[in-house]
Design a protein around this motif. Sequence first.
Motif, PDB file in Angstrom:
ATOM      1  N   ILE A  26      40.603 -23.522  52.774  1.00  0.00           N
ATOM      2  CA  ILE A  26      42.051 -23.389  52.688  1.00  0.00           C
ATOM      3  C   ILE A  26      42.699 -22.477  54.019  1.00  0.00           C
ATOM      4  O   ILE A  26      43.527 -22.893  54.366  1.00  0.00           O
ATOM      5  N   LEU A  27      42.050 -21.235  54.202  1.00  0.00           N
ATOM      6  CA  LEU A  27      42.306 -20.492  55.172  1.00  0.00           C
ATOM      7  C   LEU A  27      42.281 -21.003  56.621  1.00  0.00           C
ATOM      8  O   LEU A  27      43.165 -21.135  57.339  1.00  0.00           O
ATOM      9  N   LEU A  28      41.101 -21.821  56.856  1.00  0.00           N
ATOM     10  CA  LEU A  28      40.919 -22.276  58.039  1.00  0.00           C
ATOM     11  C   LEU A  28      41.819 -23.692  58.242  1.00  0.00           C
ATOM     12  O   LEU A  28      42.460 -23.608  59.382  1.00  0.00           O
ATOM     13  N   VAL A  29      41.913 -24.436  57.229  1.00  0.00           N
ATOM     14  CA  VAL A  29      43.017 -25.339  57.603  1.00  0.00           C
ATOM     15  C   VAL A  29      44.546 -24.983  57.675  1.00  0.00           C
ATOM     16  O   VAL A  29      45.050 -25.207  58.817  1.00  0.00           O
ATOM     17  N   SER A  30      44.740 -23.830  57.102  1.00  0.00           N
ATOM     18  CA  SER A  30      46.091 -23.270  57.297  1.00  0.00           C
ATOM     19  C   SER A  30      46.393 -22.642  58.773  1.00  0.00           C
ATOM     20  O   SER A  30      47.118 -22.641  59.399  1.00  0.00           O
ATOM     21  N   LEU A  31      45.191 -21.973  59.087  1.00  0.00           N
ATOM     22  CA  LEU A  31      45.050 -21.413  60.345  1.00  0.00           C
ATOM     23  C   LEU A  31      45.168 -22.694  61.588  1.00  0.00           C
ATOM     24  O   LEU A  31      45.609 -22.463  62.533  1.00  0.00           O
ATOM     25  N   GLY A  32      44.453 -23.656  61.247  1.00  0.00           N
ATOM     26  CA  GLY A  32      44.394 -24.605  62.002  1.00  0.00           C
ATOM     27  C   GLY A  32      45.564 -25.528  62.309  1.00  0.00           C
ATOM     28  O   GLY A  32      45.751 -25.862  63.450  1.00  0.00           O
ATOM     29  N   LEU A  33      46.625 -25.329  61.352  1.00  0.00           N
ATOM     30  CA  LEU A  33      47.738 -25.911  61.427  1.00  0.00           C
ATOM     31  C   LEU A  33      48.816 -24.927  61.992  1.00  0.00           C
ATOM     32  O   LEU A  33      50.156 -25.070  62.038  1.00  0.00           O
ATOM     33  N   LEU A  34      48.350 -23.814  62.625  1.00  0.00           N
ATOM     34  CA  LEU A  34      49.161 -22.805  63.121  1.00  0.00           C
ATOM     35  C   LEU A  34      49.999 -23.240  64.473  1.00  0.00           C
ATOM     36  O   LEU A  34      51.317 -23.180  64.445  1.00  0.00           O
ATOM     37  N   PRO A  35      49.525 -24.012  65.189  1.00  0.00           N
ATOM     38  CA  PRO A  35      50.263 -24.432  66.322  1.00  0.00           C
ATOM     39  C   PRO A  35      51.765 -25.498  65.808  1.00  0.00           C
ATOM     40  O   PRO A  35      52.536 -25.667  66.231  1.00  0.00           O
ATOM     41  N   TYR A  37      53.142 -25.061  62.798  1.00  0.00           N
ATOM     42  CA  TYR A  37      53.984 -24.361  62.191  1.00  0.00           C
ATOM     43  C   TYR A  37      54.810 -23.760  63.530  1.00  0.00           C
ATOM     44  O   TYR A  37      56.265 -23.496  63.278  1.00  0.00           O
ATOM     45  N   ILE A  38      54.299 -23.368  64.417  1.00  0.00           N
ATOM     46  CA  ILE A  38      55.069 -22.823  65.614  1.00  0.00           C
ATOM     47  C   ILE A  38      56.211 -23.772  66.303  1.00  0.00           C
ATOM     48  O   ILE A  38      56.918 -23.500  66.640  1.00  0.00           O
ATOM     49  N   ASP A  39      55.561 -25.032  66.145  1.00  0.00           N
ATOM     50  CA  ASP A  39      56.089 -26.085  66.817  1.00  0.00           C
ATOM     51  C   ASP A  39      57.480 -26.704  65.892  1.00  0.00           C
ATOM     52  O   ASP A  39      58.528 -26.971  66.316  1.00  0.00           O
ATOM     53  N   VAL A  62      50.174 -34.547  64.349  1.00  0.00           N
ATOM     54  CA  VAL A  62      49.056 -35.340  64.263  1.00  0.00           C
ATOM     55  C   VAL A  62      48.162 -34.913  65.346  1.00  0.00           C
ATOM     56  O   VAL A  62      46.854 -34.786  65.192  1.00  0.00           O
ATOM     57  N   SER A  63      48.809 -34.435  66.514  1.00  0.00           N
ATOM     58  CA  SER A  63      47.800 -33.977  67.510  1.00  0.00           C
ATOM     59  C   SER A  63      47.267 -32.678  67.053  1.00  0.00           C
ATOM     60  O   SER A  63      46.137 -32.377  67.430  1.00  0.00           O
ATOM     61  N   CYS A  64      47.946 -31.832  66.605  1.00  0.00           N
ATOM     62  CA  CYS A  64      47.454 -30.665  66.177  1.00  0.00           C
ATOM     63  C   CYS A  64      46.345 -30.559  65.045  1.00  0.00           C
ATOM     64  O   CYS A  64      45.399 -29.948  64.819  1.00  0.00           O
TER      65      CYS A  64
END
Length: 124
Positions: A26-35, A37-39, A62-64
Amino acid sequence: MMDALDKLAAKNAQHDSAVKAERLIILLVSLGLLPFYIDIGYAVWTDLTFPERHFYLLISGVSCFFFSGLLMAFGELMRMRQWLKWVLFLISLTWFSTFWIFGNHDPIAFMPLIPAFILIKLKL
């Protein structure tokens, strides 16, 4: 009686390790979607109108997810220390966020996938 307690202790330890692995994912996926969230913040801040915002966020999400998913999969295959994987993942996410969101240089944003793929080929 002790045999039943030993079995219960073993099941509890197995359950604790499964919960720890789930939290890490869960932490990895949340961190992976960080861009992404910034977007979202960037789209709200720049005041994009209704149809533009949703299409923009769909493409960004989709790209993130594609970028982060590939990096996470490559990271699982790499034989490195865990802390080094985390550092490289965060550096790659920063790179992606900088060039995808703020720089609008789409091909450059995906460049960290090339050395990750080469590392996988060399390590396997």
